[in-house]
Design an enzyme around this catalytic site. Structure first.
Site, PDB file in Angstrom:
ATOM      1  N   ASP A   6       0.875  -1.166   0.000  1.00  0.00           N
ATOM      2  CA  ASP A   6       0.000   0.000   0.000  1.00  0.00           C
ATOM      3  C   ASP A   6       0.919   1.224   0.000  1.00  0.00           C
ATOM      4  OD1 ASP A   6      -2.370   1.544   0.299  1.00  0.00           O
ATOM      5  OD2 ASP A   6      -1.965   1.695   2.443  1.00  0.00           O
ATOM      6  N   LEU A   7       0.359   2.385  -0.288  1.00  0.00           N
ATOM      7  CA  LEU A   7       1.172   3.597  -0.366  1.00  0.00           C
ATOM      8  C   LEU A   7       1.074   4.441   0.900  1.00  0.00           C
ATOM      9  CD1 LEU A   7       2.951   5.480  -2.106  1.00  0.00           C
ATOM     10  CD2 LEU A   7       0.832   6.489  -3.002  1.00  0.00           C
ATOM     11  N   ASP A   8      -0.104   4.985   1.151  1.00  0.00           N
ATOM     12  CA  ASP A   8      -0.288   5.894   2.288  1.00  0.00           C
ATOM     13  C   ASP A   8      -0.139   5.154   3.607  1.00  0.00           C
ATOM     14  OD1 ASP A   8      -0.805   7.801   0.423  1.00  0.00           O
ATOM     15  OD2 ASP A   8      -2.966   7.794   0.680  1.00  0.00           O
ATOM     16  N   THR A  14       0.919  10.514   3.369  1.00  0.00           N
ATOM     17  CA  THR A  14       0.178  11.562   2.675  1.00  0.00           C
ATOM     18  C   THR A  14      -1.164  11.815   3.359  1.00  0.00           C
ATOM     19  OG1 THR A  14      -0.863  10.011   1.148  1.00  0.00           O
ATOM     20  CG2 THR A  14       1.225  10.995   0.458  1.00  0.00           C
ATOM     21  N   LYS A  42      -9.456   5.973   6.354  1.00  0.00           N
ATOM     22  CA  LYS A  42      -8.255   5.183   6.058  1.00  0.00           C
ATOM     23  C   LYS A  42      -8.578   4.026   5.122  1.00  0.00           C
ATOM     24  CE  LYS A  42      -4.412   5.336   9.289  1.00  0.00           C
ATOM     25  NZ  LYS A  42      -3.602   4.526  10.225  1.00  0.00           N
ATOM     26  N   SER A 113      -2.467   0.410  -4.521  1.00  0.00           N
ATOM     27  CA  SER A 113      -3.031   1.565  -3.814  1.00  0.00           C
ATOM     28  C   SER A 113      -4.305   2.037  -4.482  1.00  0.00           C
ATOM     29  CB  SER A 113      -2.009   2.712  -3.802  1.00  0.00           C
ATOM     30  OG  SER A 113      -2.593   3.906  -3.329  1.00  0.00           O
ATOM     31  N   ALA A 114      -5.249   2.476  -3.660  1.00  0.00           N
ATOM     32  CA  ALA A 114      -6.496   3.034  -4.186  1.00  0.00           C
ATOM     33  C   ALA A 114      -6.309   4.447  -4.705  1.00  0.00           C
ATOM     34  CB  ALA A 114      -7.566   3.032  -3.089  1.00  0.00           C
ATOM     35  N   LYS A 144     -10.757  -1.259  -1.595  1.00  0.00           N
ATOM     36  CA  LYS A 144     -10.529  -2.172  -0.482  1.00  0.00           C
ATOM     37  C   LYS A 144     -11.693  -1.999   0.497  1.00  0.00           C
ATOM     38  CE  LYS A 144      -5.590  -1.226  -0.973  1.00  0.00           C
ATOM     39  NZ  LYS A 144      -4.438  -0.533  -0.386  1.00  0.00           N
ATOM     40  N   GLU A 168       0.437  -3.453   4.667  1.00  0.00           N
ATOM     41  CA  GLU A 168      -0.728  -2.567   4.803  1.00  0.00           C
ATOM     42  C   GLU A 168      -0.778  -1.926   6.182  1.00  0.00           C
ATOM     43  OE1 GLU A 168      -3.364  -1.084   3.894  1.00  0.00           O
ATOM     44  OE2 GLU A 168      -3.818  -1.741   1.855  1.00  0.00           O
ATOM     45  N   ASP A 169      -1.327  -0.693   6.226  1.00  0.00           N
ATOM     46  CA  ASP A 169      -1.495  -0.018   7.516  1.00  0.00           C
ATOM     47  C   ASP A 169      -2.955   0.145   7.899  1.00  0.00           C
ATOM     48  OD1 ASP A 169      -2.094   2.018   5.565  1.00  0.00           O
ATOM     49  OD2 ASP A 169      -1.837   3.509   7.154  1.00  0.00           O
TER      50      ASP A 169
END
Length: 216
Positions: A6-8, A14, A42, A113-114, A144, A168-169
């Site tokens: 995942d990105l964020d 971000t 989130k 990532s979404a 997701k 993932e966070d």
């Protein structure tokens, strides 16, 4: 083992820029949107996030779909303006080193990532070259916890889901990985990410050897 990220909240934070943009939209609509409210966003898609924001403001069903699309576009324009000022110094601890080590070990690396702005962020952070595959919000139609983004990532890597580990966070992302039949390492609070196979505070806590010990 192939790795999907995942990105964020995993590679970069971000979330603060998303929050600023959502909070300013709420102000224009006449109500406060708190950091606690923002926690509900989130791992959630842009339009679903807007619905939550309108619910918080007591404005559910007050706007047409066209008006909602315009609000989402305004929020995104502000967010894009903010992220285009990002620098590589904003990469979260250990992320670049771990991605580099995975590449050196010949392990497949994908982004899942979404975010529809993922490519812009990776370019600003100078991380694009460390990914074999980038699956973002421009390439999927389901948010997701639907596993679409990760399944497409695995497919693009030429890997079976069972041979993939997701980082993932967010609880929704952990659920997406599980639904996709993948292993999952949570980044953050184990009590929140209880369905992950394992949790670490940050990618600084990960090495290729540790990954292999966990899943190989």
């Amino acid at each position: 083992m192939n790795c999907l990220f995942d990105l964020d909240g995993v590679l970069v934070d971000t979330a603060k820029y998303h929050y600023i943009a959502w909070r300013n939209l709420a102000k224009r609509l006449g109500f406060d949107f708190t950091e606690q409210d923002n926690e509900r966003l989130k791992g959630v898609s842009r339009m679903a996030s807007l619905e939550i924001l309108l619910e918080v403001g007591g404005l559910t069903d007050k706007f047409t779909n066209e008006e909602k699309e315009q609000m989402a576009a305004e929020k995104n324009a502000e967010y894009v303006r903010l992220i285009t000022q990002m620098t590589p110094e904003e990469i979260l601890p250990g992320a670049r080193d771990f991605l580099t080590a995975l590449r050196a070990a010949g392990i497949g690396v994908a982004l899942g990532s979404a975010s529809k702005n993922a490519q812009t962020i990776l370019d600003r952070l100078q991380l694009t070259s460390l990914f074999d595959v980038i699956i973002d919000g421009t390439k999927v139609s389901k948010a997701k916890p639907d596993p679409e983004v990760f399944l497409k990532g695995a497919e693009a890597l030429g890997a079976q889901p069972s041979d993939c580990c997701v980082f993932e966070d967010a609880a929704a992302g952990i659920e997406a990985a599980r639904r996709g039949g993948m292993h999952c390492i949570g980044i953050g609070n184990p009590s929140v990410l209880s369905h992950a196979d394992f949790c670490v505070d940050a990618l600084a806590d990960m090495t290729v050897d540790r990954l292999k010990q966990l899943f190989c």
